[in-house]
Design an enzyme around this catalytic site. Structure first.
Site, short mmCIF file in Angstrom:
data_model
loop_
_atom_site.label_atom_id
_atom_site.label_comp_id
_atom_site.label_asym_id
_atom_site.label_seq_id
_atom_site.Cartn_x
_atom_site.Cartn_y
_atom_site.Cartn_z
N ALA A 74 -0.55 2.12 -0.36
CA ALA A 74 -1.68 1.62 0.42
C ALA A 74 -1.35 0.34 1.17
CB ALA A 74 -2.90 1.40 -0.48
N ALA A 203 -1.14 6.77 -4.56
CA ALA A 203 -1.15 7.70 -5.69
C ALA A 203 -1.35 7.00 -7.04
CB ALA A 203 0.16 8.49 -5.72
N CYS A 328 -4.76 -12.92 -10.39
CA CYS A 328 -4.72 -11.91 -9.34
C CYS A 328 -3.36 -11.86 -8.67
CB CYS A 328 -5.82 -12.15 -8.32
SG CYS A 328 -5.89 -13.83 -7.72
C1 LIG Z 1 -3.67 -1.19 -5.30
C2 LIG Z 1 -4.36 -1.46 -4.02
C3 LIG Z 1 -3.65 -1.62 -2.83
C4 LIG Z 1 -2.13 -1.60 -2.79
O1 LIG Z 1 -1.65 -0.30 -2.95
P1 LIG Z 1 -0.09 -0.03 -3.18
O2 LIG Z 1 0.01 1.45 -3.13
O3 LIG Z 1 0.22 -0.60 -4.51
O4 LIG Z 1 0.64 -0.68 -2.07
C5 LIG Z 1 -4.34 -1.83 -1.68
N1 LIG Z 1 -5.68 -1.88 -1.68
C6 LIG Z 1 -6.40 -1.73 -2.79
C7 LIG Z 1 -7.89 -1.77 -2.72
C8 LIG Z 1 -5.77 -1.52 -4.01
O5 LIG Z 1 -6.49 -1.38 -5.11
#
Ligand SMILES: *Cc1c(COP(=O)(O)O)cnc(C)c1O
Length: 392
Positions: A74, A203, A328
């Protein structure tokens, strides 16, 4: 080896479901081909598996498979969406909007763009964590090109009103991105009904492997123009180069497929969460952070008056694996920007606990953890009676 604490930190990551591991394994060894190899069966097998995962994601969010771009997670999907839009649309406007409570993987790309000359608005939220739609509407200007509002918050679990935001953005001709890392396969997501233009998923928050995610990019009504952020072999319609990571892509698809098929999981998590919350409310001075009902079923986030946040986590760490409103980031200790955006004073932001209940938690674990938290809080308060909680 000593027994490990009970895991209740499902918003940080989740264990991979054994059924996901099983689906992935053949793609490391037997079906190891490069999905871009079009000249032989090794490539075709891998390509078929990638295609199947793309199809599963498309069905999950109601888009077409060619609108799914695989990324490393993400964080990368958010960066591609936000920087990619900024770079493609800056001649139409340089104003971009998000919320103060977003994940750092949205806030940091926004800050980066601000350093390049974009105008950034980080909207405050209401005391329950929800965006005020009137405030958002007022913030959108003729030169606004992007609104990014997360689907489900990773600290307080609050679910933002995506359909209302999407309708507003489309009416005003602004692109709408949502970070759905915590929401995918947990709450219903429909990019058509919610008028979402870009959506990031991952994922590892939904019992899949780390290091894989995707960005949905709308191709019609409107067709989103996106500038690639990683250049190379031209994979993923030139939007994200790099050899596709077939086992992880298979794992992402399988994890989402399982999440959608476990229809009663949300209900089960909600019951455990409610049981935990009702037990913890027997303590004085416990405050719920975030909207009481419009939140992920596995999420509970509370602040506890009259205790030191660090001492509380230390006291609990052999019993339960949790996050607090301070840890955090591993590089600096600061109160959670989400809790301070809700108006919580710093001591209450520090003295907070975030529970993320998941697929592998049991009601028996709740019965074990809740009394342990209660007695730890009572012991800390007794040791330091100056900071007595207020009676309710
Ligand atoms: C965990 C998270 C991310 C980061 O995702 P990754 O796949 O670890 O890079 C981004 N946004 C939110 C809201 C998340 O909970």
């Amino acid at each position: 080896m000593s027994q490990r604490p009970i895991y209740m930190d499902g918003h940080a990551t989740t264990p991979v479901d054994p059924r996901v591991v099983e689906a992935m394994l053949p793609f490391f060894t037997e079906h190891f081909g490069n999905p871009s190899s079009i000249t032989h069966a090794y490539g075709w097998e891998a390509e078929a598996a990638v295609k199947k995962s793309r199809q599963i994601i498309a069905e999950a969010i109601h888009c077409s498979p060619d609108e799914v771009i695989f990324t490393s997670g993400a964080t990368e999907a958010n960066n591609l969406a936000i920087k990619g839009v900024a770079e493609s649309y800056f001649q139409q406007g340089r104003h971009i909007i998000t919320l103060a409570t977003e994940h750092r993987a949205v806030l940091d790309p926004y800050d980066y763009l601000a350093s390049l000359g974009f105008e950034v608005t980080k909207l405050p939220v209401q005391s329950d964590g929800l965006v005020d739609l009137e405030v958002l509407s007022q913030a959108i200007r003729p030169d606004t090109i992007l609104v990014s509002v997360m689907a489900a918050n990773n600290e307080i679990g609050v679910l933002q009103p995506l359909a209302e935001i999407g309708a507003m953005c489309h009416e005003k001709g602004v692109l709408f991105h949502t970070d759905a890392a915590q929401a995918i396969a947990k709450i219903p997501l429909d990019v058509e009904a919610m008028q979402i233009d870009l959506m990031s998923i991952t994922a590892h928050k939904v019992y899949g492997p780390k290091g894989i995610g995707a960005l949905y990019v709308r191709r019609r009504n409107p067709r989103v123009k996106l500038a690639a952020q990683i250049h190379g072999g031209g994979q993923e319609r030139d939007l994200r180069s790099g050899t596709l990571y077939t086992p992880q892509i298979v794992g992402l698809g399988k994890a989402i497929e399982l999440g959608l098929s476990e229809a009663s999981e949300g209900e089960r998590l909600g019951e455990m969460r409610d049981r935990l919350w009702s037990q913890l409310q027997t303590l004085d001075g416990v405050i719920l952070n975030g909207h009481p009902t419009q939140r992920l079923p596995g999420n509970l986030n509370i602040s506890i008056e009259g205790v030191d946040g660090n001492a509380l986590l230390l006291g609990l760490q052999s019993i339960v694996a949790l996050s607090s409103g301070s840890a955090c980031s591993s590089t600096h200790i600061a109160p959670s920007h989400v809790l301070t955006a809700l108006g919580r004073p710093e001591p209450l932001a520090y003295a907070s606990l975030r529970f993320g209940l998941g697929r592998f938690n049991t009601p028996a674990e709740i019965e074990q953890v809740a009394p342990a938290i209660i007695s730890t809080v009572q012991a800390l308060r007794q040791a330091n009676p100056k900071t007595k909680p207020s009676r309710r």
